[in-house]
Design an enzyme around this catalytic site. Sequence first.
Site, PDB file in Angstrom:
ATOM      1  N   ILE A 186     -13.559 -23.901   9.116  1.00 40.78           N
ATOM      2  CA  ILE A 186     -13.782 -22.940  10.192  1.00 40.78           C
ATOM      3  C   ILE A 186     -14.558 -23.590  11.328  1.00 40.78           C
ATOM      4  O   ILE A 186     -14.208 -23.441  12.504  1.00 40.78           O
ATOM      5  CB  ILE A 186     -14.517 -21.691   9.673  1.00 40.78           C
TER       6      ILE A 186
ATOM      7  N   ARG B 241     -22.096 -15.531   7.166  1.00 41.74           N
ATOM      8  CA  ARG B 241     -22.736 -14.533   6.317  1.00 41.74           C
ATOM      9  C   ARG B 241     -24.028 -14.076   6.987  1.00 41.74           C
ATOM     10  O   ARG B 241     -24.781 -14.884   7.529  1.00 41.74           O
ATOM     11  CB  ARG B 241     -23.038 -15.084   4.919  1.00 41.74           C
TER      12      ARG B 241
ATOM     13  N   GLU C 183     -24.949  -5.480   5.487  1.00 41.80           N
ATOM     14  CA  GLU C 183     -23.783  -4.728   5.948  1.00 41.80           C
ATOM     15  C   GLU C 183     -23.229  -3.817   4.851  1.00 41.80           C
ATOM     16  O   GLU C 183     -23.284  -4.181   3.668  1.00 41.80           O
ATOM     17  CB  GLU C 183     -22.700  -5.669   6.478  1.00 41.80           C
TER      18      GLU C 183
ATOM     19  N   HIS D 207     -17.576  -7.217  10.848  1.00 38.34           N
ATOM     20  CA  HIS D 207     -17.034  -8.165   9.870  1.00 38.34           C
ATOM     21  C   HIS D 207     -15.493  -8.124   9.852  1.00 38.34           C
ATOM     22  O   HIS D 207     -14.880  -7.781   8.838  1.00 38.34           O
ATOM     23  CB  HIS D 207     -17.587  -7.894   8.471  1.00 38.34           C
TER      24      HIS D 207
END
Length: 335
Positions: A166, A245, A274, A292
């Site tokens: 990523i 995260r 969350e 998210h």
Amino acid sequence: MAQRAALLIGGVTHAQKEWKESSQFASQLYEYPDGTREDFISKCKQGVFKDVFALYRSNDSNKITGNFDAELLDALPKSLRFICHNGAGYDNIDIPACTQRGILVSSTPIAVNDATADVAIFLMLGALRNITQVFDSVRQGKWRGNFQLGHDPKNKVLGILGMGGIGSAVAHRAKAFGMRIQYHNRHQLPAEEEDGAKYVTFEELLKTSDVLSLNLSLNSSTRHIIAKPQFDAMKDGVIIINTARGLLIDEAALVDALKSRKVWTAGLDVFEEEPKIHPGLLEADNVVLLPHIGTGTFETQRDMELLVLDNLKSAIKEEKLLTQVPEQKKPKAHI
């Protein structure tokens, strides 16, 4: 050969046909679409899922079973050898406990890279232009409201903490905007994988980045890796992006840094607790918030499901995983 059944916890949305076709190589397909942790553990202990050799679970199914911790692992069938996880992050699976029990775990890297990197760039551009204030104003009929000038990405230093798949995809996209890329990993990447990015220490990354993007895994050593001491070490007016995260950042410290403008703006897709979000973040107009949705595209969700099923097939037929989590692999020269 012993019976090798497969278990699906939760559901498959975009690859239902491929899941059903798993019966071609699995002796039986079990499904546990919904329920509670207590009920699931009870069914495991009753032998409902006997002969399960590999299972499919996801971050979404965590609300059904809870974390795959030592308690739950102990209840799973003794025949279980492989956990095929749908998600790039797998902090809700106790990897050391799995390893101790001889259970190998896979995740879904690669499949998530592009969609997550796209959202990171979306958040970065939104944060650079301080988009939240004017976005809200125009919807409230106030036109620009308290409009303030933003910043161009060109010639800004983008620091990437965690240059995996990523992070590399974020770097590739950011170069198109004329940004200068630097990164920090536990180990430097080979030159061909750096693609022109500069390797720096963690301390230098904090001190010299105009924009800091978090793209690393959550574990015991990375929890709150960005907290007050790290904010203090950063440039005044730094921009923070997090699509990894929420627990990587001390949110209370971030709220303080946003209020003081030590952090000029932030772009967040993930949060500490969350779906609960720190009230200070909800009140701030210098932070871009998303719920998210980093992998939230039809294409990526299907690719993720297919990769899990490919791992499931490889586990049952060849007793190996295609994308085994790195903690269970032999150490390499880089991460």
